[in-house]
Write an enzyme that holds these catalytic residues in place. Sequence first.
Site, PDB file in Angstrom:
ATOM      1  N   LYS A   1       0.854  -1.192   0.000  1.00 28.58           N
ATOM      2  CA  LYS A   1       0.000   0.000   0.000  1.00 28.58           C
ATOM      3  C   LYS A   1       0.886   1.238   0.000  1.00 28.58           C
ATOM      4  CE  LYS A   1      -3.635   2.296   2.672  1.00 28.58           C
ATOM      5  NZ  LYS A   1      -4.677   2.156   3.685  1.00 28.58           N
TER       6      LYS A   1
ATOM      7  N   ASP B   1     -13.468   4.617   9.827  1.00 32.67           N
ATOM      8  CA  ASP B   1     -13.711   4.345   8.404  1.00 32.67           C
ATOM      9  C   ASP B   1     -14.218   2.910   8.291  1.00 32.67           C
ATOM     10  OD1 ASP B   1     -13.641   5.887   6.182  1.00 32.67           O
ATOM     11  OD2 ASP B   1     -11.468   5.842   5.921  1.00 32.67           O
TER      12      ASP B   1
HETATM   13  P1  ADP Z   1      -7.425   3.711   1.243  1.00 32.12           P
HETATM   14  O1  ADP Z   1      -6.884   4.271   2.507  1.00 32.12           O
HETATM   15  O2  ADP Z   1      -6.899   4.463   0.091  1.00 32.12           O
HETATM   16  O3  ADP Z   1      -8.908   3.549   1.252  1.00 32.12           O
HETATM   17  P2  ADP Z   1      -7.252   0.835   1.609  1.00 32.12           P
HETATM   18  O4  ADP Z   1      -6.301   0.310   2.629  1.00 32.12           O
HETATM   19  O5  ADP Z   1      -8.682   0.853   1.994  1.00 32.12           O
HETATM   20  O6  ADP Z   1      -6.762   2.265   1.084  1.00 32.12           O
HETATM   21  O7  ADP Z   1      -7.073  -0.040   0.293  1.00 32.12           O
HETATM   22  C1  ADP Z   1      -7.762   0.237  -0.909  1.00 32.12           C
HETATM   23  C2  ADP Z   1      -8.232  -1.058  -1.540  1.00 32.12           C
HETATM   24  O8  ADP Z   1      -7.133  -1.933  -1.754  1.00 32.12           O
HETATM   25  C3  ADP Z   1      -9.192  -1.873  -0.673  1.00 32.12           C
HETATM   26  O9  ADP Z   1     -10.526  -1.486  -0.852  1.00 32.12           O
HETATM   27  C4  ADP Z   1      -8.954  -3.288  -1.122  1.00 32.12           C
HETATM   28  O10 ADP Z   1      -9.693  -3.562  -2.287  1.00 32.12           O
HETATM   29  C5  ADP Z   1      -7.484  -3.275  -1.491  1.00 32.12           C
HETATM   30  N1  ADP Z   1      -6.652  -3.798  -0.387  1.00 32.12           N
HETATM   31  C6  ADP Z   1      -6.056  -3.082   0.586  1.00 32.12           C
HETATM   32  N2  ADP Z   1      -5.348  -3.858   1.427  1.00 32.12           N
HETATM   33  C7  ADP Z   1      -5.498  -5.114   0.965  1.00 32.12           C
HETATM   34  C8  ADP Z   1      -4.999  -6.399   1.402  1.00 32.12           C
HETATM   35  N3  ADP Z   1      -4.192  -6.535   2.454  1.00 32.12           N
HETATM   36  N4  ADP Z   1      -5.343  -7.473   0.680  1.00 32.12           N
HETATM   37  C9  ADP Z   1      -6.137  -7.360  -0.409  1.00 32.12           C
HETATM   38  N5  ADP Z   1      -6.634  -6.196  -0.865  1.00 32.12           N
HETATM   39  C10 ADP Z   1      -6.328  -5.082  -0.193  1.00 32.12           C
END
Ligand code: ADP
Length: 473
Positions: free
Chosen positions: A156, A261
Amino acid sequence: FRSSRLYVCLLLILEELRFPWRTLCHLPQPTASYLMKLDVNVLRYLGKDDFRVLTAVEMGQKNHEIVPSSLVDTIASLKHGGTHKCLKELLRHKLVHHESKKYDGYRLTNMGYDFLAIKTLTARGVMSSVGRKIGVGKEADVYEVADDEGNRMCLKLHRLGRTSFRAVKSKRDYLRQGSHYSWLYLSRLSAVKEFAFMRALQTRGLPVPEAIDQNRHAVLMSLVDAFPLVQIKELASPARIYTQLIDLMERLAQMGLVHCDFNEFNILINEEEEITLIDFPQMVSTNHANAEELFERDVDCLIRFFSKKLGYVPSLDSALKRVRPNFQLASPSAGDLDSELRASGFKREHQAALDSVAEDDSDSEAGSGEEEEEEESSSEPECEPEASSSSGSDGEEEEDSEEEASEEEADTKAGRASPAAVAAAEKPREGVAEASGKDSDNDDAASLSTVATGILSMRISGRPTPAVSLVGG
Ligand code: ADP
Ligand code: MG
């Protein structure tokens, strides 16, 4: 023809050539992260000097919004010169941006910063290839990555302030004045915070991804083979999932935390209907002045989603033990979590810096539109907090003599990497577990030094991207 691959390819080519087909067809412009897509193949074309210069730009940005070319040259101090040539190469690959309005200089682009983090994580051996983008959130881009053994993970890349930073940035040139911080610094803090929370929740047995490593604005975590709840049309047992989710909210509150959130975008669910909670940078302490309000808002969002999208109305289910989780179960003190988080490198002043983004968000307008990578549309529109002001480390006063700014500026003030920094860089890393804000300055120096000695082998470019089947958000 419109659904054919040929059509898609044609559009992609036009996009690459910057042909204004969207304007001609009256279509909305693509999101910036699309234009600035992470092409790790570029890593193949970059030499050690290029990375040294890229790192020098990063170091210069610790106290300059735009780093004058002469300063880049001094910091990089390439043995045989050639900074200008490297800058041209970095510019060609869109890793730096050239500015000549106020004075001539360079700054990192999102992709430039991404490359530095990816290169460091690769050098640590925790990952070795980057796959496709699996999610674009409000404040992050998420990629599937893999290590040498082909184990798939999730990377991320935090992009804090990307919606507001242009306005913040235009106010001042010097980034450390008042409450204004660079997006590099804020994105890094956001990553440090998320990593610390994820690890703390993981050790307490909560269903969260495994926190693997962190560098700069990047958090490496386990890949959850699941879909965001928002993509689910029907659940086999909505009552069971709903109960699990409100139990989870209560457990967090008992630990002294409100997610802020806690919605269908940040709850992943797999085929077996097991849940995983993600996305922690906005979490607040239950000691926060608005904690209860934020908690109740999370609950309302969840109830709304279950009622409207899944057709399960908790208040109409007489078999349900309780419709709403109880905030009063929140422990009066955040327990040992606060101190644990600070020990991991996330300090009170870091939270203050993150809070300042929320303030800046509320008092700043959109920027001039000339930046190439800092505009992004949100994919989480429904149940988002209006301003994600947070203070995860509320509590007693904390004496923390470590002054981030001065510590960070030390090297750049000297104009080049200090001998101490280089010595630190030469020491082997004491394990990935320590990856947090504390060591990232060493990492900065480490990458500079490692680039200089050419130790890094960018296996990343030589490997095929991992196969993925996950549907991104
Ligand atoms: P933001 O803070 O930008 O909302 P997120 O952590 O919610 O970021 O991640 C955005 C998207 O990435 C999530 O909605 C999910 O689809 C995907 N995602 C994030 N972390 C994971 C993970 N550990 N495994 C699989 N998909 C993930
Ligand atoms: Mg999210």
